[in-house]
Design a protein around this motif. Structure first.
Motif, short mmCIF file in Angstrom:
data_model
loop_
_atom_site.label_atom_id
_atom_site.label_comp_id
_atom_site.label_asym_id
_atom_site.label_seq_id
_atom_site.Cartn_x
_atom_site.Cartn_y
_atom_site.Cartn_z
N ARG A 132 0.86 -1.18 0.00
CA ARG A 132 0.00 0.00 0.00
C ARG A 132 0.90 1.24 0.00
O ARG A 132 1.67 1.45 0.92
N VAL A 133 0.78 2.04 -1.06
CA VAL A 133 1.55 3.28 -1.19
C VAL A 133 0.61 4.43 -0.87
O VAL A 133 -0.45 4.56 -1.50
N SER A 134 0.95 5.25 0.10
CA SER A 134 0.07 6.36 0.47
C SER A 134 0.88 7.62 0.71
O SER A 134 2.07 7.57 1.01
N GLY A 135 0.21 8.76 0.58
CA GLY A 135 0.84 10.06 0.78
C GLY A 135 -0.14 11.16 0.47
O GLY A 135 -1.30 10.91 0.14
N ARG A 136 0.31 12.41 0.57
CA ARG A 136 -0.60 13.54 0.34
C ARG A 136 -0.52 14.09 -1.07
O ARG A 136 -1.41 14.78 -1.51
N ASP A 137 0.55 13.79 -1.81
CA ASP A 137 0.72 14.29 -3.18
C ASP A 137 0.27 13.22 -4.17
O ASP A 137 0.90 12.17 -4.28
#
Length: 177
Positions: A132-137
């Motif tokens: 799972r790859v997550s972030g704000r951009d």
């Protein structure tokens, strides 16, 4: 008339948006992001929403109208909720695990692939076959997920490789006797 650009971007509670000329800054619970638009659009904050309008009727101004609105929407969504991409790993012996600031991928090569996790991105592996790859951009999350997938894209005969969770692999029939 842009179908995307004419809709205002709603600002949810807990998000602060400031506009300084063509620079838009959004600050929320997940951090701060900024976007610099072109001079072809005018951006204004009006009662809990951001409104984007083209400066003139040129082709570039009309095309940048929808683009600027979408980018601002992604800023607001990113600092309030964030973005995530799910990847699945299929194949015998294929697995992934996070070790500090590195993602260790075993993808059937003679060596393990060590993928450095960039700043602003969080990668989790609940199971050895899911990432799972997550972030704000939004752009950075999608690019990191695409880079991980590029090491071993899914092949059409057995479906082995790294694929997006919602991706459908069109399977081919093997050799005939």
């Amino acid at each position: 008339m842009s179908r995307v650009g004419k809709n205002p971007v709603a600002i949810p509670d807990g998000v602060e948006v400031t506009v300084d000329g063509v620079t838009v800054k959004a600050k929320g619970k997940l951090g701060e992001l900024s976007f610099v638009a072109t001079e072809d659009v005018k951006i204004a904050v009006e009662d809990k929403s951001v409104v984007v309008t083209p400066v003139n009727d040129s082709k570039k101004a009309r095309s940048m109208w929808g683009t600027a609105r979408a980018r601002i929407s992604n800023l607001v969504e990113g600092v309030s909720n964030g973005f995530a991409k799910e990847l699945e790993i299929n194949g015998v012996g294929y697995r992934a695990q996070v070790q500090g600031q590195t993602l260790n991928l075993s993808l059937g090569f003679s060596h393990d692939v060590l993928f450095p996790i960039p700043e602003g991105i969080e990668i989790k592996c609940e199971k050895p076959t899911s990432v799972r790859v997550s972030g704000r951009d939004k752009q950075l999350v999608g690019q990191v997920a695409a880079n991980i997938r590029a090491y071993r894209p899914p092949e059409p005969y057995k479906g082995k490789g790294v694929k997006y969770a919602d991706e459908v692999i069109l399977r081919k029939e093997g050799k005939k006797k």
